[in-house]
Design an enzyme around this catalytic site. Structure first.
Site, short mmCIF file in Angstrom:
data_model
loop_
_atom_site.label_atom_id
_atom_site.label_comp_id
_atom_site.label_asym_id
_atom_site.label_seq_id
_atom_site.Cartn_x
_atom_site.Cartn_y
_atom_site.Cartn_z
N MET A 11 -37.55 73.17 21.12
CA MET A 11 -38.91 73.39 21.61
C MET A 11 -39.75 74.04 20.53
SD MET A 11 -41.10 73.15 24.10
CE MET A 11 -40.26 72.97 25.69
N THR A 44 -32.95 74.36 20.64
CA THR A 44 -32.33 74.02 21.93
C THR A 44 -31.67 72.64 21.88
OG1 THR A 44 -34.06 75.29 23.02
CG2 THR A 44 -32.72 73.84 24.40
#
Length: 354
Positions: free
Chosen positions: A291, A173
């Site tokens: 993440m 991300t």
């Protein structure tokens, strides 16, 4: 991933009533997510944001009137809310990510959006986005300065290097733009690179082509058997595990379908572990925003085998997850911002000549 007891407030923006209903129905099954409202277009969303106070916005890229890209550019300076794009196979998703959207999810094929895998993927990304650091769009002057800085990077003199080098990079991300920040600052004769960016199939080819247009190195989506060579970066295909293979004195990549590793396909751990196991020349490992922990163990294996390892710092990460885990377990030798990583790599490679 540990979930907060507080529900994540989500606003759905899509001009299709069917799409809005399907998203509403699908997301309502997740107890940690609350759909607080819907909007039929960007202007409707702008009016409702101050009233609904969403934590995360999901938005179609292509809508009548103001499209998703213009909406992201206009809304983030005033309301820095994480935005997840819901997109078909469309190059414009990268334009929206470039101006500050946090992530994207690919629409399932066909007009019906009640695909369980799609909803689960979107729900997972909503949880990640709720923890993300939102990047506001850069001013034109800042963009011009970054481009100028990239064009002024001195080329490496590869003839003086004592050994061959392979550079491996992994990101999730926030990584599409962070990886671009690294690659656009690296000179054209940088040692061969292998890159995993968590991304759906189809998008990885478009992403590689976009990078190739904007960076000094040649960049392509990897194909099984591609040779790793100076001046070229290979991007793992979105639905295959990419590993480095040594054949005699040459290094190639294996790109094969397979089970998820550390929850992902392609997986950063799968790539980094193959580097540690197969590469006998000098190695550099870079772990960037994302993440979870994918890549941390593999990077530690690389460092134990003598690799120089870099982790993106907290301040420049959209999500300080993967680099944090890698740093905490001792896999990271040096931390740096995404804008500084290329300079760290260049200085390290230059030091090998001394």
């Amino acid at each position: 991933m540990a979930l907060s007891s507080k529900k994540i407030r989500v606003m759905i923006v899509d001009d299709s009533m069917l799409a809005r209903r399907m998203l509403q129905t699908g997301l309502s099954k997740y107890p940690n997510i609350q759909v607080v409202g819907e909007a039929i277009n960007a202007m409707d969303a702008r009016r409702k944001i101050p009233l609904l106070h969403p934590d995360v916005i999901t938005m179609d890229v292509e809508m009548p009137g103001m499209n998703g890209i213009e909406f992201v550019k206009s809304i983030l300076p005033e309301y820095p809310i994480p935005i997840i794009l819901v997109s078909s196979l469309n190059l414009r998703v990268f334009d929206a990510l470039a101006v500050g959207a946090v992530d994207f999810v690919r629409k399932p094929d066909g007009k019906v959006m009640n695909n369980d895998h799609f909803i689960q993927n979107l729900a997972n990304k909503i949880v990640v986005a709720s923890c993300a650091r939102v990047r506001k769009p850069m001013a034109r002057s800042a963009v011009a300065s970054a481009v100028a800085a990239a064009s002024n990077v001195a080329p490496l003199h590869m003839s003086g290097l004592p050994t061959e080098t392979i550079i491996a990079l992994g990101a999730s991300t926030g990584g599409t733009e962070a990886t671009l920040e690294v690659l656009k600052r690296l000179p054209a004769n940088t040692p061969g690179m292998v890159i995993v960016q968590h991304m759906p199939p189809g998008f990885t080819k478009m992403y590689a082509e976009r990078l190739d247009r904007n960076c000094p190195m040649h960049i392509k989506e990897a194909e099984n058997g591609d040779v790793i060579q100076p001046g070229c970066a290979l991007i793992a295909p979105g639905d295959k595990q990419m590993r480095v293979v040594r054949t005699g004195t040459r290094y190639t990549v294996s790109c094969q379908p397979g089970p998820k590793v550390s929850g992902h396909c392609p997986s950063v751990d799968a790539l980094f572990q193959s580097m540690a196991q197969s590469v006998q020349c000098h190695m550099v490992g870079i772990i960037m925003t994302g993440m979870g922990s994918d890549g941390a163990k593999g990077l530690l294996e690389m460092r134990k085998r003598g690799a120089f390892t870099i982790g993106q710092d907290k301040e420049s990460c959209v999500v300080y997850g993967m680099p944090m885990v890698a740093y905490n377990i001792g896999a990271v030798e040096q931390q740096a911002s995404c804008e500084s990583i290329a300079g760290v790599v260049v200085r390290h490679l230059s030091s090998l000549r001394r």
